[in-house]
Design an enzyme around this catalytic site. Sequence first.
Site, short mmCIF file in Angstrom:
data_model
loop_
_atom_site.label_atom_id
_atom_site.label_comp_id
_atom_site.label_asym_id
_atom_site.label_seq_id
_atom_site.Cartn_x
_atom_site.Cartn_y
_atom_site.Cartn_z
N ASP A 67 59.68 51.90 -29.52
CA ASP A 67 60.45 51.34 -30.62
C ASP A 67 60.26 52.12 -31.91
OD1 ASP A 67 57.81 50.55 -30.87
OD2 ASP A 67 58.21 48.43 -30.59
N HIS A 138 55.44 39.16 -27.69
CA HIS A 138 56.47 40.21 -27.65
C HIS A 138 55.92 41.50 -27.04
CE1 HIS A 138 55.45 41.56 -32.03
NE2 HIS A 138 54.94 42.43 -31.20
C1 F6R Z 1 54.37 48.80 -30.82
C2 F6R Z 1 55.02 47.60 -30.30
C3 F6R Z 1 54.47 46.23 -30.49
C4 F6R Z 1 52.95 46.15 -30.47
C5 F6R Z 1 52.49 44.71 -30.66
C6 F6R Z 1 50.97 44.62 -30.73
O1 F6R Z 1 55.11 49.96 -30.49
O2 F6R Z 1 56.03 47.73 -29.72
O3 F6R Z 1 54.99 45.40 -29.47
O4 F6R Z 1 52.48 46.67 -29.27
O5 F6R Z 1 53.02 44.18 -31.82
O6 F6R Z 1 50.55 45.23 -31.91
P1 F6R Z 1 49.01 45.48 -32.23
O7 F6R Z 1 48.51 46.44 -31.23
O8 F6R Z 1 49.00 46.06 -33.62
O9 F6R Z 1 48.35 44.14 -32.13
#
Ligand code: F6R
Length: 243
Positions: A67, A138
């Site tokens: 993304d 998500h």
């Molecule tokens: C990142 C993405 C998001 C993150 C998710 C977890 O490219 O697509 O889905 O993987 O928000 O984020 P963190 O690792 O910061 O907790």
Amino acid sequence: MNIIRAKDYQDMSRKAANIISAQIIMKPDCVLGLATGSTPIGTYRQLIDWYNKGDLDFSRVSTVNLDEYRGLKNTDPQSYYYFMHENLFSHVNIRKEATFLPDGTNPDAEAACAGHERVIRELGGIDLQLLGLGNNGHIGFNEPGAAFEKETHCVDLTESTIKANARFFDSIDEVPTQAYTMGIRTIMQAKKILVVVNGAGKADIVARAFWGPVTPEVPASILQMHPDVTVVCDEEAFSKAPV
Ligand code: F6R
């Protein structure tokens, strides 16, 4: 589903990097699907370390990212383009022309998203997709309620995701409100999926996503239906798993 328990963040990062490096060694011209966010940073650090020691070669690897925010310049430190260069691409011998993110600088959402799908198709599909897990379940920016059958598309970010991302910006008003993201269908077409999760704050969602019912309300729950998923979870994130 293969669940691997890790002691802590460092152990999770090392185990995940091991799986990615095995993929690169087994198929040097593989296509890696990559994620941003805080969780995979340690995994990228470990890969860089092994590259520096001469144990890994990225020269034939291609990457596609999950993304990108819509409307941020590539030079914006909060863009995922910038993040990937900062945290991985600039430190290894990957060919920059073999790294692809959705083009967040293209205001034409339809063209940008179709372009990303075309890149994935032309590369022959994703061999290994790395994912983090959002607090609300998500994956990519596929928020609760997202249709399982979507490919790369433009999304409005939810309030909770905007709040969670605000820590990276000077103020919450600067957090973009839209992003281009691979859809669940794009993610599910990857040959292998690797999910990294750490921290007590993710314990509830880990239990719901991987042991609860498969429902669009918890987008990551669809991963239970994929034939080759590995979840690497530290003890804290695993603490509410019903096993
Ligand atoms: C990142 C993405 C998001 C993150 C998710 C977890 O490219 O697509 O889905 O993987 O928000 O984020 P963190 O690792 O910061 O907790």
